[in-house]
Design a protein around this motif. Structure first.
Motif, PDB file in Angstrom:
ATOM      1  N   PHE A  53       0.860  -1.183   0.000  1.00  0.00           N
ATOM      2  CA  PHE A  53       0.000   0.000   0.000  1.00  0.00           C
ATOM      3  C   PHE A  53       0.892   1.227   0.000  1.00  0.00           C
ATOM      4  O   PHE A  53       1.738   1.403   0.886  1.00  0.00           O
ATOM      5  N   VAL A  54       0.734   2.077  -1.009  1.00  0.00           N
ATOM      6  CA  VAL A  54       1.543   3.286  -1.159  1.00  0.00           C
ATOM      7  C   VAL A  54       0.632   4.498  -1.054  1.00  0.00           C
ATOM      8  O   VAL A  54      -0.365   4.604  -1.777  1.00  0.00           O
ATOM      9  N   LEU A  55       0.951   5.390  -0.153  1.00  0.00           N
ATOM     10  CA  LEU A  55       0.225   6.650  -0.015  1.00  0.00           C
ATOM     11  C   LEU A  55       1.076   7.741  -0.649  1.00  0.00           C
ATOM     12  O   LEU A  55       2.180   8.011  -0.189  1.00  0.00           O
ATOM     13  N   LEU A  56       0.564   8.341  -1.709  1.00  0.00           N
ATOM     14  CA  LEU A  56       1.308   9.342  -2.475  1.00  0.00           C
ATOM     15  C   LEU A  56       0.631  10.695  -2.326  1.00  0.00           C
ATOM     16  O   LEU A  56      -0.595  10.791  -2.373  1.00  0.00           O
ATOM     17  N   THR A  57       1.430  11.740  -2.157  1.00  0.00           N
ATOM     18  CA  THR A  57       0.889  13.100  -2.057  1.00  0.00           C
ATOM     19  C   THR A  57       1.409  13.946  -3.211  1.00  0.00           C
ATOM     20  O   THR A  57       2.618  14.087  -3.390  1.00  0.00           O
ATOM     21  N   GLN A  58       0.478  14.489  -3.989  1.00  0.00           N
ATOM     22  CA  GLN A  58       0.794  15.398  -5.087  1.00  0.00           C
ATOM     23  C   GLN A  58       0.500  16.824  -4.616  1.00  0.00           C
ATOM     24  O   GLN A  58      -0.539  17.404  -4.934  1.00  0.00           O
ATOM     25  N   GLN A  59       1.422  17.381  -3.835  1.00  0.00           N
ATOM     26  CA  GLN A  59       1.160  18.682  -3.220  1.00  0.00           C
ATOM     27  C   GLN A  59       0.869  19.766  -4.253  1.00  0.00           C
ATOM     28  O   GLN A  59       0.082  20.679  -4.008  1.00  0.00           O
ATOM     29  N   GLN A  60       1.490  19.659  -5.437  1.00  0.00           N
ATOM     30  CA  GLN A  60       1.338  20.726  -6.418  1.00  0.00           C
ATOM     31  C   GLN A  60      -0.019  20.735  -7.100  1.00  0.00           C
ATOM     32  O   GLN A  60      -0.341  21.680  -7.819  1.00  0.00           O
ATOM     33  N   ALA A  61      -0.822  19.707  -6.847  1.00  0.00           N
ATOM     34  CA  ALA A  61      -2.205  19.771  -7.317  1.00  0.00           C
ATOM     35  C   ALA A  61      -2.959  20.883  -6.606  1.00  0.00           C
ATOM     36  O   ALA A  61      -3.956  21.398  -7.113  1.00  0.00           O
ATOM     37  N   ALA A  62      -2.467  21.267  -5.421  1.00  0.00           N
ATOM     38  CA  ALA A  62      -3.103  22.332  -4.643  1.00  0.00           C
ATOM     39  C   ALA A  62      -2.210  23.547  -4.454  1.00  0.00           C
ATOM     40  O   ALA A  62      -2.692  24.671  -4.375  1.00  0.00           O
ATOM     41  N   ASP A  63      -0.897  23.310  -4.380  1.00  0.00           N
ATOM     42  CA  ASP A  63       0.063  24.359  -4.026  1.00  0.00           C
ATOM     43  C   ASP A  63       1.162  24.357  -5.081  1.00  0.00           C
ATOM     44  O   ASP A  63       2.149  23.646  -4.965  1.00  0.00           O
ATOM     45  N   ARG A  64       0.978  25.150  -6.116  1.00  0.00           N
ATOM     46  CA  ARG A  64       1.803  25.036  -7.323  1.00  0.00           C
ATOM     47  C   ARG A  64       3.288  25.265  -7.069  1.00  0.00           C
ATOM     48  O   ARG A  64       4.137  24.615  -7.696  1.00  0.00           O
ATOM     49  N   LEU A  65       3.640  26.169  -6.189  1.00  0.00           N
ATOM     50  CA  LEU A  65       5.034  26.594  -6.070  1.00  0.00           C
ATOM     51  C   LEU A  65       5.837  25.670  -5.152  1.00  0.00           C
ATOM     52  O   LEU A  65       6.320  26.074  -4.095  1.00  0.00           O
ATOM     53  N   ARG A  66       5.972  24.429  -5.567  1.00  0.00           N
ATOM     54  CA  ARG A  66       6.764  23.466  -4.798  1.00  0.00           C
ATOM     55  C   ARG A  66       8.055  23.060  -5.518  1.00  0.00           C
ATOM     56  O   ARG A  66       8.887  22.354  -4.955  1.00  0.00           O
ATOM     57  N   ALA A  67       8.200  23.474  -6.785  1.00  0.00           N
ATOM     58  CA  ALA A  67       9.386  23.120  -7.558  1.00  0.00           C
ATOM     59  C   ALA A  67       9.569  24.149  -8.667  1.00  0.00           C
ATOM     60  O   ALA A  67       8.602  24.763  -9.125  1.00  0.00           O
ATOM     61  N   PRO A  68      10.819  24.362  -9.122  1.00  0.00           N
ATOM     62  CA  PRO A  68      11.056  25.375 -10.161  1.00  0.00           C
ATOM     63  C   PRO A  68      10.580  24.914 -11.538  1.00  0.00           C
ATOM     64  O   PRO A  68      10.551  23.719 -11.842  1.00  0.00           O
ATOM     65  N   GLY A  69      10.211  25.871 -12.369  1.00  0.00           N
ATOM     66  CA  GLY A  69       9.840  25.580 -13.750  1.00  0.00           C
ATOM     67  C   GLY A  69       8.659  24.641 -13.850  1.00  0.00           C
ATOM     68  O   GLY A  69       7.665  24.772 -13.130  1.00  0.00           O
ATOM     69  N   ASP A  70       8.794  23.667 -14.762  1.00  0.00           N
ATOM     70  CA  ASP A  70       7.730  22.690 -14.977  1.00  0.00           C
ATOM     71  C   ASP A  70       7.913  21.430 -14.144  1.00  0.00           C
ATOM     72  O   ASP A  70       7.122  20.491 -14.269  1.00  0.00           O
ATOM     73  N   SER A  71       8.933  21.381 -13.323  1.00  0.00           N
ATOM     74  CA  SER A  71       9.195  20.173 -12.524  1.00  0.00           C
ATOM     75  C   SER A  71       8.178  20.037 -11.406  1.00  0.00           C
ATOM     76  O   SER A  71       7.474  20.983 -11.044  1.00  0.00           O
ATOM     77  N   VAL A  72       8.098  18.826 -10.862  1.00  0.00           N
ATOM     78  CA  VAL A  72       7.058  18.469  -9.896  1.00  0.00           C
ATOM     79  C   VAL A  72       7.694  17.706  -8.737  1.00  0.00           C
ATOM     80  O   VAL A  72       8.536  16.826  -8.943  1.00  0.00           O
ATOM     81  N   VAL A  73       7.263  18.027  -7.524  1.00  0.00           N
ATOM     82  CA  VAL A  73       7.659  17.283  -6.327  1.00  0.00           C
ATOM     83  C   VAL A  73       6.475  16.435  -5.872  1.00  0.00           C
ATOM     84  O   VAL A  73       5.351  16.946  -5.757  1.00  0.00           O
ATOM     85  N   VAL A  74       6.715  15.157  -5.641  1.00  0.00           N
ATOM     86  CA  VAL A  74       5.706  14.303  -5.011  1.00  0.00           C
ATOM     87  C   VAL A  74       6.379  13.531  -3.880  1.00  0.00           C
ATOM     88  O   VAL A  74       7.577  13.245  -3.926  1.00  0.00           O
ATOM     89  N   SER A  75       5.593  13.223  -2.872  1.00  0.00           N
ATOM     90  CA  SER A  75       6.098  12.485  -1.709  1.00  0.00           C
ATOM     91  C   SER A  75       5.213  11.272  -1.471  1.00  0.00           C
ATOM     92  O   SER A  75       4.006  11.308  -1.745  1.00  0.00           O
ATOM     93  N   GLY A  76       5.794  10.219  -0.962  1.00  0.00           N
ATOM     94  CA  GLY A  76       4.996   9.041  -0.668  1.00  0.00           C
ATOM     95  C   GLY A  76       5.666   8.125   0.316  1.00  0.00           C
ATOM     96  O   GLY A  76       6.850   8.292   0.645  1.00  0.00           O
ATOM     97  N   TYR A  77       4.898   7.168   0.802  1.00  0.00           N
ATOM     98  CA  TYR A  77       5.483   6.126   1.634  1.00  0.00           C
ATOM     99  C   TYR A  77       4.686   4.843   1.466  1.00  0.00           C
ATOM    100  O   TYR A  77       3.501   4.861   1.109  1.00  0.00           O
ATOM    101  N   ALA A  78       5.368   3.743   1.719  1.00  0.00           N
ATOM    102  CA  ALA A  78       4.735   2.434   1.694  1.00  0.00           C
ATOM    103  C   ALA A  78       4.644   1.899   3.106  1.00  0.00           C
ATOM    104  O   ALA A  78       5.525   2.151   3.938  1.00  0.00           O
TER     105      ALA A  78
END
Length: 478
Positions: free
Chosen positions: A338-363
């Motif tokens: 079971f992996v819980l993944l958080t896509q913070q930039q779906a709500a808070d865009r300014l988490r990474a420069p340019g078009d890059s994306v930060v996601v966090s998760g844990y199993a």
């Protein structure tokens, strides 16, 4: 009767619970000193640029369904001290094989309508909680051994709350999407889903998403820490960083000491009172294996709606989820965790420069799990992601993994990687819900304020809030 003015308290631990306790006490007129072993406050509510310049990475908790609804945070008026909650289009998504998914919307009716044949059953299951979620939270985010202020609300919630989540999913729901969506929420209990009371987690997490949402904090979870500290300091509290407390006798004289520590840590403190029997036998449960990603572009989900959710439960069907959690409970690493993944930039865009994306998760992994070979767990996490987002690995620029051992080294409250503050199984489960003697009062003048006290884990501050309230009440009675 003594007044509170002039009284002194020491708080050990500057995570959300310690800071909440400090803020509540300081607002009540106490002089508070907070001692933190790390060089920055926050505990598991911390944000850094761990994935490179310009990135914002939540090192611990990332999405906050209980935080946005927290009575403690509301009373402390954290939004007046810089905290801003941000929501995405969907609270939660649970991808299924093919391109189907369970989607948790911000309203009960919208969610139910998306579940087809289970629409009526979903409403029946969740309406007792969503009708007045704040009244229900007032009851359940404190020890169960109390005189209810909202007995009718609690009585309507009880049938589902007391049952095993697996039983509810099997008997009340029929569609794969509804079953998976409900059980994914219940899995936040970090306990086998065949166990009584896991139904409470399934209903509550779902109800929170459909009322208050599952937001992130603008700028990262550190914003919660910063707001709590600002409240405490505004009322005279003092923070001492790089100050590891190894014995209570090291602390300055005070009328009381509040410990935002696990029983495991308290037992190792010199001068600490003998722990109650239940805490002396405290057991820790399943662990988290964390991974943070910097991606060159958003995750290529097969179902594009999943990109709208801040939180994604990645495991597959309800049957796969039940098997994965059962394997963890048996101290075996699941082939498909079971992996819980958080896509913070779906709500808070300014988490990474340019078009890059930060996601966090844990199993979810067994307690203290040590890999047999390098990348054993992350390979299984990424295989799960590839099932529902083919090409995910091609988007990865950089990843940062944190094993259970490394989690504890970073934050000793996360014993063996247990982010829940203790096992949610057996007789200990009753203590986690606050059945029995006052769970915050360890001894005269010494109080427990960590996630090991009710209502448990999560960035909501309620263990610290109730520990401080217990201390204030005890002092007034003298």
């Amino acid at each position: 009767m003594h007044t509170q003015h002039g009284r002194r308290a020491n708080v050990v631990g500057a995570g959300p619970n310690g800071l909440t306790a400090a803020a509540v006490l300081a607002k009540a007129g106490w002089q508070v000193d907070i001692f933190e072993r790390a060089d920055r406050p926050g505990g598991a509510a911390a944000t850094t640029s761990a994935l490179g310049p310009g990135t914002l990475v939540d090192l611990g908790a990332a999405a906050h369904p209980f935080g946005v609804a927290s009575r403690a945070f509301r009373e402390l008026e954290l939004t007046n001290y810089g905290l801003e909650w941000r929501h995405s289009g969907l609270a939660l998504a649970h991808p299924l094989p093919g391109s189907d998914a369970g989607l948790l919307h911000h309203q009960l009716d919208w969610t139910a309508e998306g579940l087809g044949a289970d629409a009526a059953a979903w409403r029946r299951l969740h309406r007792p909680a969503t009708d007045d979620i704040d009244a229900l939270l007032d009851e359940v985010l404190q020890p169960l051994a109390h005189l209810p202020r909202h007995p009718l609300q609690l009585a309507r919630f009880a049938p589902a709350a007391l049952a095993p989540a697996s039983t509810i999913a099997r008997r009340a729901l029929t569609t794969p999407a509804a079953r998976a969506l409900f059980l994914g929420s219940a899995a936040h209990a970090f306990a086998p889903l065949q166990q009584p009371l896991t139904g409470a987690f399934g209903v509550l997490f779902g109800a929170l998403g459909m009322t208050h949402g599952w937001p992130v904090a603008a700028g990262g979870s550190q914003a919660i820490t910063d707001a709590l500290l600002a409240v405490a300091r505004a009322h005279g509290a003092r923070l001492h960083l790089d100050h590891e407390v190894t014995g209570l006798r090291e602390l300055p004289p005070a009328d009381a000491t509040v410990l935002a520590l696990t029983p495991h840590q308290i037992a190792r403190l010199g001068g600490a009172p003998e722990l109650p029997r239940g805490l002396r036998r405290w057991r820790h449960g399943a662990s988290a294996f964390k991974v943070d990603y910097l991606l060159r572009e958003p995750i290529p989900w097969t179902n594009p709606r999943i990109a709208e959710a801040t939180t994604v439960h990645v495991v597959g069907t309800a049957e796969e989820l039940l098997l994965a959690e059962r394997e963890v409970a048996r101290d075996r690493l699941p082939e498909h965790p079971f992996v819980l993944l958080t896509q913070q930039q779906a709500a808070d865009r300014l988490r990474a420069p340019g078009d890059s994306v930060v996601v966090s998760g844990y199993a979810h992994v067994p307690h203290g799990y040590a890999e047999w070979h390098e990348d054993e767990v992350v390979d299984r996490i990424e295989r799960q992601l590839e099932r529902f987002a083919p090409g995910f690995r091609d988007t990865v620029v950089f990843r940062r993994t944190t094993s259970p051992e490394q989690l504890e080294a970073w934050n000793p409250n996360l014993v063996g990687g247990d982010i829940a503050g203790g096992a949610m199984t057996g007789a200990q489960l009753l203590r986690r819900f606050g059945v029995g003697p006052n769970p915050y009062r360890l001894a005269p003048g010494t109080y427990l304020a960590s996630a090991s006290a009710p209502p448990g884990a999560g960035v909501h501050g309620m263990p610290g809030y109730w520990a401080a309230k217990t201390l204030i009440a005890d002092t007034r009675e003298k």
